[in-house]
Design an enzyme around this catalytic site. Sequence first.
Site, short mmCIF file in Angstrom:
data_model
loop_
_atom_site.label_atom_id
_atom_site.label_comp_id
_atom_site.label_asym_id
_atom_site.label_seq_id
_atom_site.Cartn_x
_atom_site.Cartn_y
_atom_site.Cartn_z
N PRO A 62 0.82 -1.22 0.00
CA PRO A 62 0.00 0.00 0.00
C PRO A 62 0.85 1.27 0.00
O PRO A 62 0.32 2.35 -0.21
CB PRO A 62 -0.81 -0.12 1.29
CG PRO A 62 -0.04 -1.03 2.16
CD PRO A 62 0.76 -1.95 1.29
N ASP A 120 9.44 -2.07 -8.32
CA ASP A 120 10.51 -3.04 -8.53
C ASP A 120 10.95 -3.66 -7.20
O ASP A 120 11.28 -4.84 -7.14
CB ASP A 120 11.71 -2.37 -9.19
CG ASP A 120 11.39 -1.93 -10.61
OD1 ASP A 120 10.52 -2.55 -11.24
OD2 ASP A 120 12.01 -0.95 -11.09
#
Length: 467
Positions: A62, A120
């Site tokens: 989140p 990533d």
Amino acid sequence: MTKLHAFTVYYVKKARNHRWRCSDVTFWCVDEHLCNQWIQALKELLEMQKSRPKQLLVYINPYGGKRQGKRIYEQKVAPLFSLASISTDVVITEHANHAKDNLFEVNIYKYDGVVCVGGDGMFSEVMHGLIGRIQKDSGIDQNNPKASLVQCNIRIGIIPAGSTDCICYSTVGISDPVTSALHIIVGDCQPLDVSSVHHNNMFLKYSVSLLGYGFYGDILKDSEKKRWMGPMRYDYSGFKTFLSHHYYEGTIAYQPAKHTLGSPRDKDSCRTGCYICKKSEQQLAEQHKDCGLKHEEGEEEWKVIKGKFLAINAVNMSCACPRSPKGLSPAAHLADGSADLILVRKCSRFDFLRYLVRHTNQDDQFDFPFVDVYRVKSFQFTSKLSEDNESNVMDIGKKRFGQFCRDHPACCCNIVNSTWNCDGETLDSSAIEVRVHCQLMKLFARGIEENCKDEAAYSQNSAEQLL
Ligand SMILES: CCCCCCCCCCCCC/C=C/[C@@H](O)[C@H](COP(=O)(O)O)NC(C)=O
Ligand SMILES: Nc1ncnc2c1ncn2[C@@H]1O[C@H](COP(=O)(O)OP(=O)(O)O)[C@@H](O)[C@H]1O
Ligand SMILES: [Ca+2]
């Protein structure tokens, strides 16, 4: 006047710039039996699509990127998954390493894939969980740098919601949550090379995109303190790092990748169905067949380079991202079993800027006297600092560099080491040993598709696929 019977078909519509969208068409007829026959036939056709996932495990960070991960998943992705009858178990992470640790506890084998919603760094976490779990279950010791790792057949899907999203962009051609969701639904499969990073016979990390020392390591280290800035932190730290213009002295030893057909200066890049990656896949299958007779990798030649470097970048894929649409190494392959090792030697600020700018335009960023690029299957790096203490770079496995930096008098620590940026996370050691594992894992993607010349005709014709 007459009663109509109908069914709706949802399908993928390809739009510009590798973007996919979900579209639908409704069929009507008066004959109820005929309508049901059509529905039945379509359902049977869909049942035959064995590569499509039915059950997925989803991790949402989140706090990645602009902190929109949860909203992106709930509003854009979940409705598509339910339309495609995919059932999901969703975990919203509560802390770093939550997803990774969780993957060691759950029954991963009941899922057809794992989806990560984030950047990533988040992808890296999920990949470590999955690859680590498979090795553990297969009794493979990750600390052994020479171990043959077991391939992971549970695919990972990336819903981009991070800052750079380079892995998504380099494997799909765009960072777009709906496009990625559709690639997952149609069950695409893209194998991916993974590098293992060791220090002193100790496993540190895996990497699929960028392993960067110097420039990209320093940017990452500085930007971690600025997380509150969101994706902007990389611009701020990039500018700061550029001005500081630090260079680092060290030695690189590498083994050239002789098995692959390509070279980093090729004009063609890796695209869907890439024949260079297919060739590596065949070689891999042959290796698996006669694994008893495997030739000793360690015996092959090593090349050694010493110097002062502004940046050392090893990339397993192009590392294309919105910031640099052709990437750090435009001709790197997703699944050929090699990495491109880019060495940027000490040069003026102006020259370094010229080098960086070429990542954003059509000019060749390797066409500078201070830039070298090699296609490698493994490499080792030792900084000058560690070397002064220990001599032979070929033997780094036997030595204890970690000790050196901690024990070193504070006075010298300004001219010290940079840090390695490993897919967006920092490594603790500067001396590392890296090996590329050909196609160790798989993504829900198909690589970047060749641009179609006539996009208008394209979208009307064969480009549509049933959901
Ligand atoms: C005039 C200056 C032009 C500058 C162009 C520089 C090219 C930029 C190429 C960036 C390649 C990034 C490779 C990907 C790295 C990610 O793993 C990492 C972490 O990404 P994340 O924050 O997890 O999404 N991001 C960075 C900036 O280190
Ligand atoms: N709930 C969480 N709280 C804090 N950090 C987390 C959480 N979930 C994941 N992370 C960590 O956040 C890091 C960055 O996440 P990522 O999704 O890559 O965003 P960004 O692209 O903005 O860096 C990852 O390394 C991951 O381990
Ligand atoms: Ca590769």
